[in-house]
Write a protein that holds these residues in place. Structure first.
Motif, PDB file in Angstrom:
ATOM      1  N   ARG B  12      42.242  32.776  42.450  1.00  0.00           N
ATOM      2  CA  ARG B  12      42.983  31.569  42.616  1.00  0.00           C
ATOM      3  C   ARG B  12      42.228  30.891  44.166  1.00  0.00           C
ATOM      4  O   ARG B  12      42.787  31.434  44.998  1.00  0.00           O
ATOM      5  CB  ARG B  12      44.102  31.656  42.717  1.00  0.00           C
ATOM      6  CG  ARG B  12      44.908  31.971  41.506  1.00  0.00           C
ATOM      7  CD  ARG B  12      46.155  33.126  41.901  1.00  0.00           C
ATOM      8  NE  ARG B  12      45.601  34.329  42.425  1.00  0.00           N
ATOM      9  CZ  ARG B  12      46.204  34.624  43.440  1.00  0.00           C
ATOM     10  NH1 ARG B  12      47.125  34.261  44.196  1.00  0.00           N
ATOM     11  NH2 ARG B  12      45.748  35.870  44.075  1.00  0.00           N
ATOM     12  N   LYS B  15      44.586  29.203  46.700  1.00  0.00           N
ATOM     13  CA  LYS B  15      45.641  29.955  47.489  1.00  0.00           C
ATOM     14  C   LYS B  15      45.083  30.947  48.329  1.00  0.00           C
ATOM     15  O   LYS B  15      45.908  31.435  49.039  1.00  0.00           O
ATOM     16  CB  LYS B  15      46.494  30.715  46.401  1.00  0.00           C
ATOM     17  CG  LYS B  15      47.565  29.624  45.384  1.00  0.00           C
ATOM     18  CD  LYS B  15      48.442  30.780  44.875  1.00  0.00           C
ATOM     19  CE  LYS B  15      49.346  30.150  44.144  1.00  0.00           C
ATOM     20  NZ  LYS B  15      50.458  31.151  43.376  1.00  0.00           N
ATOM     21  N   LYS B 116      44.351  46.607  50.182  1.00  0.00           N
ATOM     22  CA  LYS B 116      45.071  46.997  49.033  1.00  0.00           C
ATOM     23  C   LYS B 116      45.100  45.864  48.084  1.00  0.00           C
ATOM     24  O   LYS B 116      45.198  46.072  46.749  1.00  0.00           O
ATOM     25  CB  LYS B 116      46.442  47.681  49.284  1.00  0.00           C
ATOM     26  CG  LYS B 116      46.347  49.256  49.427  1.00  0.00           C
ATOM     27  CD  LYS B 116      47.685  49.532  49.363  1.00  0.00           C
ATOM     28  CE  LYS B 116      47.660  51.264  50.041  1.00  0.00           C
ATOM     29  NZ  LYS B 116      48.835  51.301  51.123  1.00  0.00           N
ATOM     30  N   LYS B 117      45.450  44.736  48.461  1.00  0.00           N
ATOM     31  CA  LYS B 117      45.618  43.523  47.541  1.00  0.00           C
ATOM     32  C   LYS B 117      44.749  43.052  47.096  1.00  0.00           C
ATOM     33  O   LYS B 117      44.615  42.055  46.391  1.00  0.00           O
ATOM     34  CB  LYS B 117      46.368  42.449  48.465  1.00  0.00           C
ATOM     35  CG  LYS B 117      48.006  42.978  48.716  1.00  0.00           C
ATOM     36  CD  LYS B 117      48.592  41.670  49.272  1.00  0.00           C
ATOM     37  CE  LYS B 117      49.965  41.906  49.765  1.00  0.00           C
ATOM     38  NZ  LYS B 117      50.386  41.324  50.873  1.00  0.00           N
ATOM     39  N   THR B 118      43.142  43.645  47.308  1.00  0.00           N
ATOM     40  CA  THR B 118      42.109  43.284  46.676  1.00  0.00           C
ATOM     41  C   THR B 118      41.726  43.788  45.661  1.00  0.00           C
ATOM     42  O   THR B 118      41.742  45.151  45.749  1.00  0.00           O
ATOM     43  CB  THR B 118      40.712  43.269  47.830  1.00  0.00           C
ATOM     44  OG1 THR B 118      41.169  42.403  49.016  1.00  0.00           O
ATOM     45  CG2 THR B 118      39.484  42.730  47.262  1.00  0.00           C
ATOM     46  N   ASP B 119      41.536  43.121  44.409  1.00  0.00           N
ATOM     47  CA  ASP B 119      41.212  43.907  43.178  1.00  0.00           C
ATOM     48  C   ASP B 119      39.550  44.039  43.160  1.00  0.00           C
ATOM     49  O   ASP B 119      39.157  43.083  43.515  1.00  0.00           O
ATOM     50  CB  ASP B 119      41.591  42.783  41.943  1.00  0.00           C
ATOM     51  CG  ASP B 119      41.531  43.785  40.846  1.00  0.00           C
ATOM     52  OD1 ASP B 119      40.999  44.919  40.840  1.00  0.00           O
ATOM     53  OD2 ASP B 119      41.809  43.044  39.788  1.00  0.00           O
ATOM     54  N   VAL B 121      37.512  44.607  41.120  1.00  0.00           N
ATOM     55  CA  VAL B 121      36.749  43.812  39.981  1.00  0.00           C
ATOM     56  C   VAL B 121      36.568  42.587  40.297  1.00  0.00           C
ATOM     57  O   VAL B 121      35.537  41.898  40.232  1.00  0.00           O
ATOM     58  CB  VAL B 121      37.871  43.982  38.695  1.00  0.00           C
ATOM     59  CG1 VAL B 121      37.510  43.051  37.677  1.00  0.00           C
ATOM     60  CG2 VAL B 121      37.882  45.403  38.212  1.00  0.00           C
ATOM     61  N   THR B 122      37.535  41.754  40.689  1.00  0.00           N
ATOM     62  CA  THR B 122      37.365  40.329  41.567  1.00  0.00           C
ATOM     63  C   THR B 122      36.433  40.263  42.462  1.00  0.00           C
ATOM     64  O   THR B 122      35.417  39.270  42.262  1.00  0.00           O
ATOM     65  CB  THR B 122      38.788  39.680  41.760  1.00  0.00           C
ATOM     66  OG1 THR B 122      39.845  40.011  41.138  1.00  0.00           O
ATOM     67  CG2 THR B 122      38.539  38.235  41.790  1.00  0.00           C
ATOM     68  N   ARG B 124      34.035  42.478  42.807  1.00  0.00           N
ATOM     69  CA  ARG B 124      32.620  42.559  42.417  1.00  0.00           C
ATOM     70  C   ARG B 124      31.974  41.240  41.629  1.00  0.00           C
ATOM     71  O   ARG B 124      30.768  41.141  41.334  1.00  0.00           O
ATOM     72  CB  ARG B 124      32.450  43.925  41.740  1.00  0.00           C
ATOM     73  CG  ARG B 124      32.508  45.142  42.386  1.00  0.00           C
ATOM     74  CD  ARG B 124      32.375  46.281  41.673  1.00  0.00           C
ATOM     75  NE  ARG B 124      32.808  47.675  42.551  1.00  0.00           N
ATOM     76  CZ  ARG B 124      33.367  48.732  42.028  1.00  0.00           C
ATOM     77  NH1 ARG B 124      33.617  48.750  40.703  1.00  0.00           N
ATOM     78  NH2 ARG B 124      33.681  49.887  42.801  1.00  0.00           N
ATOM     79  N   ALA B 125      32.868  40.628  41.003  1.00  0.00           N
ATOM     80  CA  ALA B 125      32.444  39.367  40.204  1.00  0.00           C
ATOM     81  C   ALA B 125      31.904  38.508  41.394  1.00  0.00           C
ATOM     82  O   ALA B 125      31.064  37.686  41.027  1.00  0.00           O
ATOM     83  CB  ALA B 125      33.713  38.955  39.486  1.00  0.00           C
ATOM     84  N   VAL B 127      30.767  39.297  44.415  1.00  0.00           N
ATOM     85  CA  VAL B 127      29.473  39.903  45.225  1.00  0.00           C
ATOM     86  C   VAL B 127      29.086  40.751  44.134  1.00  0.00           C
ATOM     87  O   VAL B 127      29.142  41.975  44.022  1.00  0.00           O
ATOM     88  CB  VAL B 127      29.926  40.800  46.229  1.00  0.00           C
ATOM     89  CG1 VAL B 127      28.990  41.561  47.153  1.00  0.00           C
ATOM     90  CG2 VAL B 127      31.017  40.062  47.393  1.00  0.00           C
ATOM     91  N   HIS B 152      35.205  38.434  32.238  1.00  0.00           N
ATOM     92  CA  HIS B 152      36.026  37.822  33.301  1.00  0.00           C
ATOM     93  C   HIS B 152      36.791  36.493  32.782  1.00  0.00           C
ATOM     94  O   HIS B 152      37.217  35.698  33.452  1.00  0.00           O
ATOM     95  CB  HIS B 152      35.247  37.503  34.355  1.00  0.00           C
ATOM     96  CG  HIS B 152      34.573  38.527  35.101  1.00  0.00           C
ATOM     97  ND1 HIS B 152      35.409  39.620  35.675  1.00  0.00           N
ATOM     98  CD2 HIS B 152      33.419  39.005  35.366  1.00  0.00           C
ATOM     99  CE1 HIS B 152      34.751  40.473  36.120  1.00  0.00           C
ATOM    100  NE2 HIS B 152      33.708  40.186  36.206  1.00  0.00           N
ATOM    101  N   LEU B 154      35.355  33.645  31.440  1.00  0.00           N
ATOM    102  CA  LEU B 154      34.661  32.328  32.093  1.00  0.00           C
ATOM    103  C   LEU B 154      34.421  31.344  30.908  1.00  0.00           C
ATOM    104  O   LEU B 154      34.188  30.126  31.598  1.00  0.00           O
ATOM    105  CB  LEU B 154      33.479  32.665  32.885  1.00  0.00           C
ATOM    106  CG  LEU B 154      33.660  33.747  34.019  1.00  0.00           C
ATOM    107  CD1 LEU B 154      32.255  33.934  34.817  1.00  0.00           C
ATOM    108  CD2 LEU B 154      34.725  33.304  35.083  1.00  0.00           C
TER     109      LEU B 154
END
Lengths: 426, 292, 460
Positions: B12, B15, B116-119, B121-122, B124-125, B127, B152, B154
């Protein structure tokens, strides 16, 4: 002149080359022993078993006498089913050999025809009540002793007392054969019937169906669980004591004697969980515990052969580890996993020791209709028949073995084909 | 271009600033030996005091560097100097190595990627990564490129997906070569095409940063030249960090160059300056071929 | 509702839950569905998993304990006279109640008390069934509802679903441990009961084995004898014969095939030898009884020897044939793991091929070969069907391979096939033998796997 090094070597060379040839010879002898054993095994089983695919039948001109089958003339299916068809056969036999008067001889005469003939007649009438009152030519299976004589397994030269058939019986059989009333035909009964005390009526179909249900249960449990376990251990598990412990357990279970799994099945599935005895469900449970290590080990090897670059590629795209496994690694490892599973299934199909423990050795005539019906499996049927004294069961045991081996050849062939077809070199 | 790209960000984007306030991170100037231009004005990624350990062995020592928007940053240095290890920290590919441990802070647009709040997967999408050896999936060309957008989410429908695939292949300069063989396996392409397919696969998810780990080392000179052209074109839309063992390549494609030596980041600077006028003795020795 | 029906309903519910979850996710996301953390289908899966899993766990637990609890309740409700009965007698009564309920043959006339108990039993069962259906479905709905409420754009559904899947994978991987525990517990418990009746010392060191306990106490041999030494000796004898066949033949044929033979011969002979490994043991057993045993007996008669038709030699020989491919494939692996550099070094000194193999390759491969042979021995000891079909039943303490001996596995089969009473030492003895078998093979396997692993690491 002192000998040179080359001379010294030359001196010993002959002996050394002799040793070389001997060593080579031992190897060749060993390979030959192994191959000879294989050959002997196949020759002895095929030699004993091929004749079971044929069975001697007797031609009878049966008079479907209404007075015997349906004295009231009601054609009521219930009473038709209960009628004494044995009478018809006995009468036919008496007519064939009118000279036999003695009661004991008569009984012997009747016994030339298999007791199963009664059911054939019954079945004919059930299907077509119009037959009553007519005369029909029927081919019915001969008794196993007749069959053995025709196939040449009963030696006419041994003294009468040591033979299964006495001179009179042999004379009757010869008479029947001379008129063309005896014929060897394809033994359909062997492939379609359940077990029986009478060799000529015994078949492997019940055992084949039992094996089928057992394998279905085994496959349904061991494949998904084995693949899941392999995926976890190979792709997710951290290397620590716990996973090491799991690995040691798996490797050890792969080498635990199969009969021990039978003991486990007996005390856990039968005594503790009160599952039914002799059921393919329980057999499948036991065999899946037994094949699980094989499936896991093969699946892990297959997962390991998927190159890490594929994993990195997927992860680098932002696939989660689970997606990487599900979308890329698992499909690529699947042929190898299937190969391992088929080989595990082939082992489970040939396994009998643990099934003896959970009561799959019972004498079961009916063909099982579901995984909860009491049944036996093909290898246990072989074991049961191998224990019976009749000569006719020896050939049936061998024939059942041939069928079992044929299934194994098909399964292993499928595994080899799968490996060849999907083998991928990275 | 930037705005259009942010519109399709996976996380998002509106946010993002609410979750973690982006406080400027100071370099702890305890023992930063790095000379040259470490920081940039508006970085897309910042790394501060990054250490990487494999078990007890330290592979990276106290590396701090910024990555700017729309630049190609090349990382050079003798083999074993830790440049690949550092690159793999930037999209947490080191997570796959159990013994690896990363300390310090690495932020992508103000968010700590090791938080910790970083997924992951997101992350690597956003980067993406291109590897040393071309590693197309053993699926069709189309499926290779469509894979990322699929996982993802998209594309809303097939035509959108087709469009993404075509755009990505065009941007990777591969479209004309493969448009008639989209259904053929990607592994059947030539080495250079495979690598461009991997780049197309990577840009199909529209990342912010593309990491390239010696992308040309397995390719012949002609294929290498094509990839280098491509890298220069891609700079219009993406930030690119490239690890290379070829100094000439670094000189040709990058705006800034970082020189690593035995786990230390020795020198960072504009490529033209570093190659003509290195400030550090080690950089100079390496560039003049005293060791390699 | 019956269990299959319940499961079918649950599957339908889960499918519905998937759709609800997916729609809910799209709905909360609004027009810009990319604000969702995960793909919509992960929200669906999450809802479906929460619908199905708790309900399934409940169902499993219920089915596992339902019968036990009902039985306890029924027994507690029986008149006082029954409460003082011994456990086996109570079990008989409960069995009768169950049989009466399911319309099977009952072993005795049921008195009024028992008819009341049957009714009680029946009503409890009906109540339990109804309660299960209600609770089961409520749990499913509740799980679905809870999951549904949680769906929000910043809810990490994919990570949650993957975590659940990972837990399932972990459970699958621990099954091997539970199997081992199951084996240990099942043989251990019965063995302990056996050792209460027969002292451990008598079992391990007794020289006489005749497990036939008489039905009445005054009959001859009423006590039975449970000295297992003859069984151990018989097992060892047959395994020894098998290894005497398999070890040299397997090893030398592996050497010949990998070092000497023409590639084409190898390509044909190796799979043929491996067929031997794929043949079911029951077939070997039949082969031993049908062909090999008579062959040996006839040969013995020609030499004027008295050979039993169930001689240890026949069973051992056939078992040896069975193990040949096992030994040869392990030897093959192990020999191939010896690095080429060692061979080159030896050949460069001018040694002949066989000298190279004997002096360099075999010593280097020795630990691996020993490990492989230990695994083979463990196989021979645990092999069942060949000995059941070709070895004897009588427990002779002898080292003469021409006589009939019996083995541990044969006795386990004989003791457990047929009718079993779980309180007679005869049946329990089988478990004690099983325990010995498990412990010995476990020790052999662990040592062998350790040795082989160390060996592999050495050359990796």
């Amino acid at each position: 002149m002192t000998p040179t090094t080359a001379d010294k070597i030359q001196a010993g060379l002959k002996k050394r080359y002799a040793a070389e040839r001997r060593f080579r010879g031992y190897g060749l002898v060993s390979v030959t022993i192994g191959l000879a054993a294989l050959l002997l095994l196949f020759v002895s089983i095929i030699g004993n078993g091929y004749s079971a695919f044929q069975q001697t039948f007797v031609k009878l001109d049966v008079q479907f006498d209404e007075a015997v089958i349906d004295p009231k003339g009601t054609r009521d299916p219930q009473s038709l089913a209960r009628a004494d068809y044995g009478q018809l056969i006995k009468k036919t036999m008496r007519e064939l050999f009118p000279e036999v008067k003695n009661r004991r001889d008569k009984r012997k005469l009747y016994k030339l025809v298999s007791p199963g003939a009664v059911f054939i007649l019954q079945d004919m009438v059930r299907k077509d009540p119009e037959l009553i009152g007519t005369s029909q030519t029927v081919w019915v299976p001969a008794d196993d002793d007749v069959d053995m004589l025709i196939k040449g397994y009963i030696d006419r030269d041994v003294p009468e007392s040591a033979r299964r058939l006495n001179d009179k019986e042999i004379a009757w059989i010869d008479a029947l054969a001379a008129t063309g009333s005896l014929e060897k035909r394809f033994n359909k009964i062997f492939f379609t019937a359940g077990d029986s005390r009478e060799p000529e009526l015994a078949g492997i179909w019940g055992a084949v169906v039992g094996s089928f249900y057992t394998l279905v249960v085994t496959l349904a449990l061991s494949f998904p669980i084995g693949v899941a376990a392999a995926v976890y251990l190979q792709e997710f598990a951290p290397r620590n004591r716990w996973t090491d412990f799991i690995e040691v357990n798996i490797n050890n279970l792969a080498a635990v004697p199969s009969i021990v799994f039978g003991l486990l099945g007996l005390s856990v599935f039968l005594n503790f969980m009160s599952l039914p005895r002799s059921a393919p469900l329980v057999g499948g449970l036991v065999l899946s515990l037994m094949t699980l290590p094989t499936v896991i080990i093969a699946s892990r090897a297959s997962l390991q052969s998927v190159p890490p670059s594929i994993r990195e590629g997927a992860l680098g795209m932002g696939a989660s580890q689970m997606q990487m496994v599900a979308h890329h690694v698992l499909p690529l490892a699947m042929p190898g996993m299937l190969t391992g599973t088929i080989i595990g299934m082939a082992r489970a199909l040939g396994e009998s020791a643990p099934l003896l423990m959970i009561g799959m050795v019972a004498f079961i005539v009916n063909v099982p209709e579901g995984p909860l019906d009491p049944s036996t499996v093909l290898p246990v049927q072989i074991y049961l028949w191998a224990d019976t004294p009749e000569r006719a069961f020896v050939e049936r045991t061998s024939a059942a073995t041939l069928v079992l081996l044929a299934f194994l050849v098909i399964m292993n062939g499928a595994a080899v084909w799968l490996r060849k077809r999907f083998e991928q070199r990275w | 271009m930037l705005n259009q790209k942010q519109a399709v960000l996976l996380e998002r984007p509106a946010k993002t600033n609410d979750v973690l306030p982006s406080a400027p991170v100071k370099i702890q100037d305890t023992d930063t030996k790095t000379v040259g231009q470490v920081t940039v004005d508006k970085p897309i990624m910042t790394t501060r005091n990054v250490d990487v350990y494999y078990d007890d062995k330290q592979a990276i020592r106290n590396v701090s560097i910024d990555i700017a928007y729309n630049e190609v940053l090349s990382m050079i240095g003798p083999s074993g100097c830790g440049k690949s290890t550092f690159l793999r920290c930037l999209n947490r590919m080191n997570d796959t190595i159990e013994s690896a441990r990363v300390t310090g802070s690495i932020e992508l647009e103000g968010h700590d990627i090791y938080d910790k709040k970083t997924d992951v997967v997101t992350l690597r999408a956003r980067v993406g990564m291109v590897f040393q050896k071309p590693n197309p999936f053993p699926k069709s060309v189309y499926e290779n490129v469509a894979y990322g957008p699929r996982i993802h989410g998209l594309a809303r429908n097939q035509s959108e997906l087709d469009e993404i695939v075509e755009t990505s292949l065009r941007r990777a300069g591969l479209w004309d070569e493969v448009k008639d063989r989209l259904r053929e396996p990607g592994t059947g392409l030539s080495g250079g095409q495979q690598q461009r397919l991997c780049i197309a696969r990577c840009i199909a998810v529209n990342p912010d940063v593309i990491l390239m780990d010696e992308p040309c080392s397995a390719l012949d000179p002609i294929a290498t030249a094509r990839i280098e052209e491509l890298i220069d074109e891609l700079r219009q839309n993406y930030s690119i960090v490239i690890v290379t063992h070829s100094m000439q390549q670094a000189a040709r494609v990058s705006q800034r160059t970082a020189y690593f030596h035995l786990g230390d980041l020795i020198e960072v600077g504009e490529t033209s300056i570093i190659f003509t006028n290195p400030q550090h003795k080690l950089t100079e020795d390496y560039l003049t071929g005293r060791f390699g | 509702m019956s269990t299959p029906l319940l499961i079918a309903v649950l599957l339908l519910l889960a499918a519905a839950a998937f759709e609800f979850g997916r729609r809910r996710a799209l709905q909360v996301a609004g027009p810009e569905f990319r604000t969702l953390h995960s793909l919509p289908r992960y929200y669906g899966s999450y809802t479906a998993l929460w619908c199905a899993l708790p309900a399934l766990i409940l169902l499993g637990a219920w089915l596992a304990f339902e019968d036990k609890i009902i039985t306890i309740l029924v027994i507690a409700d029986l008149p006082a006279a029954y409460q003082s009965l011994s456990e086996p007698e109570l079990n008989l009564i409960v069995n009768d109640l169950r049989n009466q309920l399911s319309g099977n043959v009952v072993s005795r006339e049921l008195n009024l008390d028992m008819q009341a108990a049957v009714k009680h039993y029946g009503s409890l069962r009906a109540t339990s069934k109804a309660a299960l259906a209600v609770i089961f479905l409520s749990v499913a709905m509740l799980g679905m509802g809870l999951a549904w409420r949680k769906i929000a754009p910043d809810f990490w559904a994919r990570n949650r679903v993957e975590a659940i899947v990972k837990v399932l994978l972990i459970i699958c991987s621990t099954l091997a441990i539970f199997t081992t525990i199951g084996i240990v517990l099942s043989v251990l418990f019965e063995s302990i009961r056996f050792f209460r009746a027969v002292p451990v010392f008598d079992f391990l060191f007794g020289l006489e084995w005749s497990p036939q306990t008489a039905i009445r106490e005054d009959q001859v041999g009423s006590s039975g004898a449970f000295g297992a030494v003859p069984l151990f000796a018989g097992t060892l004898l047959i395994s020894l014969i098998a290894m005497l066949v398999a070890a040299p033949v397997g090893l030398t044929s592996a050497i010949y095939l990998s070092e000497y033979s023409h590639p084409r011969f190898r390509a044909a002979a190796k799979p043929l030898l491996e067929i031997l490994a794929g043949i079911p043991t029951v077939v070997y057993g039949f082969f031993a009884a049908l062909t090999v045993a008579p062959l040996i007996r006839d040969a013995g008669t020609n030499f004027g020897l008295d050979v039993s038709s169930e001689s240890a030699l026949a069973a051992g020989l056939v078992m040896g044939i069975m193990i040949i491919p096992f030994v040869s494939s392990i030897s093959d692996d192990v020999i191939n793991a010896v690095p080429q550099s060692l061979r080159d070094g030896s050949l460069a000194l001018g040694s002949t091929q066989s000298e190279m193999i004997r002096k360099v390759v075999l010593p280097a491969a020795l630990p691996g070969i020993v490990g492989g042979l230990l695994l083979a021995i463990s196989r021979a000891i645990g092999e069942t069907m060949i000995v059941v079909m070709a070895a004897g039943l009588a427990a002779n303490l002898t080292v003469n391979p021409l006589e009939a001996v019996t083995t541990v596995t044969v006795q386990i089969v004989t003791l457990l096939v047929g009718d079993q009473e779980f309180d007679s030492p005869k049946t329990l003895a089988a478990f004690a033998l099983g325990l010995m078998l498990f412990l010995v093979t476990l020790a052999l396997n662990v040592i062998a796997l350790y040795v082989v692993r160390k060996y592999r690491e050495q050359y990796e």
